[in-house]
Design an enzyme around this catalytic site. Structure first.
Site: not given
Ligand SMILES: CC(C)(COP(=O)(O)OP(=O)(O)OC[C@H]1O[C@@H](n2cnc3c(N)ncnc32)[C@H](O)[C@@H]1OP(=O)(O)O)[C@@H](O)C(=O)NCCC(=O)NCCS
Lengths: 340, 82
Positions: A120, A265, A296
């Site tokens: 990215c 990004h 993305n």
């Molecule tokens: C991917 C992302 C949206 C996930 O969100 P998060 O808040 O970290 O999610 P978590 O893994 O902590 O999970 C939180 C809750 O949501 C749920 N969950 C996780 N992913 C989910 C999804 N895709 N849809 C629905 N629920 C989801 C989990 O089960 C958890 O539920 P619980 O609290 O009941 O156990 C986030 O971490 C993110 O955007 N990270 C940066 C990613 C990025 O931009 N990467 C690219 C760089 S090039």
């Protein structure tokens, strides 16, 4: 005496072109297999739809359309292009490169052509290289392109990243300039976090698994798809990258209030919002939010977002934009550019 | 110098208000971040990072999911201050 190239003082982006996957995939379309919902995805990521390739659309097709638009807008002819740099993780073959295929498609006969792999951050690396080639006197006109078809590398049942990804390409035509147009780029990596955004297995493992008869060893081996450790990446993307963005501004001699636009990004709207807060950007700085409807698109996301920003806000032309890319590796790149 | 639990609670409440707009006095020990305060996992990350900054402690990614209530966070920070 040995002759060396005649350096040029400045380069700038002359034009940008864009092309997105023609299929708009909604949150409802993909929520089922990951037990998610439109509301969850909107709230945590800002995505409403993502642009994905329709049947038959390939990364090189997006790159071709984006490049031809940039060339036309710059008012040069394709054979004046000296170099083509394609940042991509989507070339379906390790060799030959996507850039050579692209050169033939757009009629950039004989241009230097090569791909770079910086996920990215790829476009910011390509811009840095284009700027360096031009100022060193090795090239006059360079195409810097980010082109991806990430939908080939996603698993519909993966909750970590697949639902964020989209397809498309953005191209910048970069050329010599009488005035400064691209600041000193900051490029870097943190290879100790190599495993934070990763593929489930290698293509070789996939091949070998297909060729073995015993199920037990290979049950876990499927077509390789992308995964990430979302929380770790989120923290790095906001707080470590805010430091890089500040450094890029400082090196450029630009204060946040002198910016017209911020083009990070397009990974997640919440990253973008928090980023803007960390940088203390004044409210008149326009922030690119193409992620809403494009998703993305890795290396393509910054030029795609730039293109949209200029369509929606033509008055930004000539203003300063801070752009920063970051992703798998981990790698990052940032620079301040004058918008075309 | 290590802060008392009351001081950590007050500091944490300030962070929560800053990140989410929730009233400072709503941030009480028995409240769950998700269920009572309606803070999602992403806002939680911003709170964690701000807390690391403010209290000079390290809150690893794996630890964050154990911080269910405000008391969990206050206890973790208080003992992590050493
Ligand atoms: C991917 C992302 C949206 C996930 O969100 P998060 O808040 O970290 O999610 P978590 O893994 O902590 O999970 C939180 C809750 O949501 C749920 N969950 C996780 N992913 C989910 C999804 N895709 N849809 C629905 N629920 C989801 C989990 O089960 C958890 O539920 P619980 O609290 O009941 O156990 C986030 O971490 C993110 O955007 N990270 C940066 C990613 C990025 O931009 N990467 C690219 C760089 S090039």
């Amino acid at each position: 005496m040995l002759k060396t190239p005649e350096p040029t003082t400045f380069s700038r982006i002359l034009s940008v072109g864009a092309s997105r996957g023609s299929k708009a995939v909604t949150n409802d379309d993909i929520a089922g297999p990951i037990d998610s919902s439109d509301e969850w995805i909107r709230q945590r990521t800002g995505l409403i739809t993502r642009a994905r390739a329709a049947e038959g659309e390939e990364a090189v097709d997006f790159a071709t359309a984006a490049s031809l638009e940039a060339i036309e807008k710059a008012g040069i002819s394709p054979d004046q292009i000296d170099a083509i740099i394609v940042a991509t993780i989507s070339n379906p073959v390790p060799t030959p490169s996507l850039s050579t295929l692209l050169s033939a498609r757009i009629g950039a006969v004989g241009a230097a052509a090569y791909d770079i792999s910086a996920a990215c951050a790829g476009y910011t690396y390509a811009v840095a290289q284009a700027d360096a080639l031009i100022r060193a006197g090795l090239a006059k006109y360079v195409l810097a392109i980010g082109a991806e078809k990430l939908s080939e590398w996603i698993d519909p049942t993966d909750r970590s990243i697949s639902f964020l990804l989209g397809d498309g390409a953005g191209a910048a035509l970069i050329g010599p300039s009488d005035t400064p147009g691209i600041s000193k780029s900051i490029l870097g990596s943190d290879g100790s976090a190599w495993d934070k955004i990763y593929m489930t297995n290698t293509l070789f493992e996939y091949r070998d698994a297909k060729n073995t008869t015993s199920d037990s060893d290979t049950a876990e081996i499927n077509w390789p798809t992308i995964r990430q450790e979302g929380q770790a990446v989120f923290r790095w993307a906001v707080w470590e990258m805010a430091k890089v963005a500040k450094e890029a501004l400082e090196i450029a001699g630009v204060k946040p209030e002198e910016l017209s636009a911020f083009i990070p990004h397009q990974a997640n709207m919440r990253i973008i919002d928090e980023f803007a807060k960390q940088l203390k950007l004044p409210s008149n700085v326009v922030i690119a939010k193409d992620i809403e409807t494009t998703g993305n698109t890795s290396a393509a996301s910054i030029p795609l977002a730039t293109h949209r920003l200029l369509e929606e806000h033509p008055e930004l032309s000539g203003g300063l934009a801070l752009q920063i890319g970051f992703g798998a590796g981990l790698v990052y790149g940032a620079q301040v550019v004058v918008l075309p | 110098m290590a802060l008392s639990a009351d001081q950590v609670l007050a500091g944490l409440a300030e962070i929560v208000t800053d990140e989410t707009g929730i009233a400072t006095d709503a941030v009480q020990l028995d409240k769950s971040f998700t269920d009572d305060l309606d803070i999602d996992s992403i806002s939680m990350m911003t709170i964690v990072v701000a807390a690391e900054d403010k209290f000079g402690v390290k809150i690893p990614d794996d630890e964050v999911k154990n911080l269910v209530t405000v008391a969990d966070a206050v206890n973790f920070i208080t003992s992590a201050q050493g």
